[in-house]
Motif scaffolding. Structure first.
Motif, short mmCIF file in Angstrom:
data_model
loop_
_atom_site.label_atom_id
_atom_site.label_comp_id
_atom_site.label_asym_id
_atom_site.label_seq_id
_atom_site.Cartn_x
_atom_site.Cartn_y
_atom_site.Cartn_z
N VAL A 22 -55.81 5.94 -52.44
CA VAL A 22 -56.03 4.79 -53.33
C VAL A 22 -55.61 3.50 -52.62
O VAL A 22 -56.34 2.51 -52.57
CB VAL A 22 -55.24 4.93 -54.65
N LEU A 23 -54.40 3.52 -52.03
CA LEU A 23 -53.86 2.29 -51.44
C LEU A 23 -54.64 1.87 -50.19
O LEU A 23 -54.83 0.69 -49.93
CB LEU A 23 -52.37 2.48 -51.12
N ASN A 24 -55.12 2.86 -49.43
CA ASN A 24 -55.95 2.53 -48.27
C ASN A 24 -57.31 1.98 -48.69
O ASN A 24 -57.80 1.02 -48.10
CB ASN A 24 -56.16 3.77 -47.39
N TYR A 59 -57.16 9.90 -59.78
CA TYR A 59 -57.38 8.46 -59.65
C TYR A 59 -58.87 8.20 -59.46
O TYR A 59 -59.51 8.86 -58.63
CB TYR A 59 -56.60 7.91 -58.45
N ILE A 60 -59.38 7.25 -60.20
CA ILE A 60 -60.80 6.91 -60.08
C ILE A 60 -60.91 5.50 -59.51
O ILE A 60 -60.45 4.53 -60.14
CB ILE A 60 -61.51 6.99 -61.44
N ILE A 61 -61.48 5.40 -58.32
CA ILE A 61 -61.54 4.10 -57.63
C ILE A 61 -62.98 3.59 -57.60
O ILE A 61 -63.82 4.10 -56.85
CB ILE A 61 -61.08 4.22 -56.16
N HIS A 78 -62.62 13.51 -53.55
CA HIS A 78 -61.66 13.93 -52.53
C HIS A 78 -60.57 14.78 -53.17
O HIS A 78 -59.96 14.36 -54.16
CB HIS A 78 -61.02 12.72 -51.84
N CYS A 79 -60.32 15.96 -52.63
CA CYS A 79 -59.24 16.82 -53.11
C CYS A 79 -58.34 17.16 -51.93
O CYS A 79 -58.82 17.74 -50.95
CB CYS A 79 -59.78 18.13 -53.69
N SER A 80 -57.06 16.81 -52.02
CA SER A 80 -56.14 17.10 -50.92
C SER A 80 -55.97 18.61 -50.73
O SER A 80 -55.80 19.09 -49.61
CB SER A 80 -54.76 16.51 -51.20
N CYS A 81 -55.98 19.36 -51.84
CA CYS A 81 -55.71 20.81 -51.83
C CYS A 81 -54.43 21.08 -51.04
O CYS A 81 -53.47 20.33 -51.17
CB CYS A 81 -56.92 21.57 -51.28
N ASP A 106 -56.86 12.59 -55.52
CA ASP A 106 -55.54 12.95 -56.07
C ASP A 106 -54.44 12.35 -55.20
O ASP A 106 -53.27 12.66 -55.37
CB ASP A 106 -55.38 14.47 -56.15
N SER A 107 -54.82 11.48 -54.23
CA SER A 107 -53.85 10.96 -53.27
C SER A 107 -53.62 9.46 -53.47
O SER A 107 -54.57 8.67 -53.39
CB SER A 107 -54.37 11.23 -51.86
#
Ligand code: GTP
Ligand code: SPV
Ligand code: MN
Length: 589
Positions: free
Chosen positions: A141-143, A114-116, A169-172, A136-137
């Motif tokens: 995005v929603l926050n 996702y690109i914000i 940001h990568c959740s990994c 990737d989360s």
């Protein structure tokens, strides 16, 4: 979604690194966000709450090892260690890129990217700055969609410019040992891996709006601060705006949305909230200091928020809010947290996702750092200047921390340089907002210890220089402490709405209307100038709140001397001078 070559190059570079399934640009449309919410519910990333009682609201539980900012894994990666300074963790930029890219490599496999595009500050305002966060989360995005202004219009405003902040940001797999929050202020870049929590991953907030922005502010002549902004309206008077810097978990959101005590309401006092966490401050055309809140929502502490402590914050959470790590009441599909009310649910799930009986269990239902993410426009007392692209003019700056002893309820600095000194010697007890022990007193200058993106000695100098630039028009600087305790460990001051009584004294001082007592640490109120009408507070309690224990202050001065040594030659001489003056006033030879 954009022709900006700098963005497209970077997106390609990151795509090749993380290897996603699909790329999705966040355009900011309601439909796109709605679809993402649905998808997150299907993945169990979100739980849709009771839409009659809490329309548009969702619950999220983060991993139990990932519930707060991680200061020991947060790095400032600058050419030299000295640029980052003695209070920051430092890593060589090359080493940091290698380390984090290695962790990030292929970590989006099978996932969406996702690109914000987001703006900190009203879109198009000359105060505002733009960032792009790749994540990737969906939760992120929603926050970000609540906390910042997002979408296509941000890209349109940016055009072909390369003046924007990169954030990956990568959740990994949320491995604590591989969690890194790295900032590269020299190339406007943030890399965050192995976390999915608040200040670690909502990269517009602490990472950009404080760490990167404070670095930018130093070179561009402005300040990025961990401050709330509020307006105080009194009968037949203009609204006066003030800023206050308190460390995490020390009362910013509560003060920013304060409800005046009854005696003040009757007189016609009103509070207007401009911001609850971050302020960007600059000199305006009129020579005064002006502030904007770069955020568009509140990421507030849920625990402890209730009808009595902060009704405005509670009301802000009643729609379009994402709750993180609170308890889930299964009876009516709503949320609960400690001190919300005296009626914890029996049939519930706690923040860890376990079955929880709030009436019987000794464990907490919500994590102490549980949070709500609410749109600013939900706040019943949002200032009409919230979206004003020029911000609001600031009449007073208040510093404050959580201190059981030593620091009185309020004091005023003698002048700007002394005020900078007062901010620089702040200490406060640690809270659940960051991992690690809670309740430990540490130095936290200007509430910026975890957030200053460069050498704090240089940061102090930047504050001194701002005072020179503002001259006569500089705001007055104060210090407050709502957290003094009595010998039984209870708070002496009622706090919350009653803090307006102290703000009222501060305004009186700004207008030169009230006399004060000169003490070794600053100007202090006479008891009769603190309005205690309607309060159950004895004269002796008021004396306790305003007491200055010279022995404790001598210790404070010695502590400060030790703390200052860290900064070596980067400590501005003005602060050294202030320390000498304080010691003289305390009769330390
Ligand atoms: P961050 O969002 O972490 O930056 O925190 P914050 O500075 O916005 O703090 P917040 O207003 O959320 O308050 C944190 C905690 O302090 C809550 O548990 C509040 O109940 C408590 N608190 C806030 N104001 C007061 C006060 O005036 N007196 C007392 N005793 N407690 C307060
Ligand atoms: C703080 O810790 O000061 C916060 C919460 O406001 S976080 O966004 O996690 O930094
Ligand atoms: Mn904060």
């Amino acid at each position: 979604m954009t022709h900006n070559i700098h963005i497209n190059n970077w997106v390609n570079q990151i795509k090749n690194l993380v290897n996603p399934n699909k790329i999705i640009w966040i355009d900011g449309s309601e439909m796109q966000l709605e679809n993402l919410k649905q998808e997150a519910c299907q993945n169990n990333e979100l739980i849709k709450l009771n839409q009659d009682k809490l329309p548009g609201c969702y619950l999220h539980r983060s991993s139990a090892n990932d519930v707060a900012r991680v200061e020991d894994r947060t790095f400032i990666c600058t050419k030299s260690k000295e640029i980052a300074g003695p209070t920051n963790n430092w890593m060589d930029p090359k080493e940091a890129y290698n380390l984090v890219y290695d962790i990030a490599k292929d970590s989006y496999k099978g996932k969406n990217m996702y690109i914000i595009p987001y703006s900190m500050g009203p879109i198009g305002s000359k105060f505002s700055k733009i960032g792009i966060e790749i994540t990737d989360s969906i939760y992120v995005v929603l926050n970000m969609a609540i906390m910042t202004r997002i979408g296509k219009k941000v890209l349109d405003t940016l055009g072909e410019s390369n003046d924007w902040v990169r954030g990956l940001h990568c959740s990994c797999n949320l491995d604590e040992e591989k969690r890194y929050i790295c900032h590269f202020p020299e190339d406007n870049t943030i890399l965050s891996v192995n976390s999915c929590y608040g200040g670690n991953v909502l990269l517009g907030k602490k990472c950009f709006a404080l760490r990167i922005a404070s670095f930018q502010g130093q070179t561009e002549g402005w300040l990025a601060e961990h401050m709330l902004i509020l307006g105080i309206q009194r009968p037949n008077k203009d609204i006066i705006y003030i800023c206050a810097a308190f460390p995490s978990g020390c009362g910013k959101t509560n003060l920013a949305m304060l409800i005046p005590p009854k005696v003040y309401q009757e007189k016609g006092y009103k509070i207007w909230c401009v911001g609850d966490d971050i302020a960007w401050l600059r000199k305006g055309k009129d020579g005064r200091l002006w502030a904007i809140n770069p955020e568009n929502g509140f990421f507030g502490v849920a625990s402890g928020t209730n009808e009595n402590s902060n009704l405005n914050a509670l009301k802000s959470t009643r729609k379009d809010t994402i709750f993180t790590n609170v308890a889930h009441n299964l009876d009516d599909n709503t949320v609960w947290w400690e001190d919300l009310d005296k009626n914890p649910p029996s049939n519930a799930i706690n923040w860890k996702g376990e079955k929880w009986d709030g009436k019987r269990s000794n464990e907490k239902g919500a994590h102490p750092n549980s949070r709500f993410t609410s749109p600013a426009k939900n706040c019943p007392i949002l200032s009409e200047n919230f979206n004003n692209e020029n911000g609001v003019p600031i009449s007073a700056i208040i510093f404050g921390g959580r201190r059981k002893q030593t620091t009185p309820i309020v004091y005023e600095s003698f002048d700007w340089n002394h005020g900078v000194f007062v901010g620089s010697i702040m200490s406060s007890e640690t809270t659940a907002a960051a991992t690690g022990a809670v309740g430990v007193i540490r130095h936290d200058p200007m509430a910026m210890l975890p957030f200053c993106g460069y050498n704090m000695g240089k940061y102090f100098k930047h504050w001194i220089d701002m005072g020179k630039t503002l001259g006569e028009k500089a705001p007055k600087i104060f210090n407050v402490n709502w957290f003094r305790t009595d010998k039984n460990g209870n708070f002496i001051w009622p706090g919350f709405g009653d803090n307006l009584r102290i703000l009222d004294w501060i305004l009186g001082r700004c207008e030169d209307k009230i006399q004060s007592k000169k003490t070794p640490i600053g100007y202090m109120p006479f008891n009769q100038d603190i309005n205690t009408d309607g309060l159950n507070l004895s004269e002796s309690e008021l004396n306790e709140l305003t007491e200055i224990d010279i022995d404790l202050w001598k210790k404070e001065a010695e502590e400060t001397e030790q703390f200052y040594k860290k900064f070596g030659s980067n400590l501005p001489k003005e602060l050294d001078e202030q320390l000498v003056l304080l010691k003289q006033r305390l009769n330390i030879s």
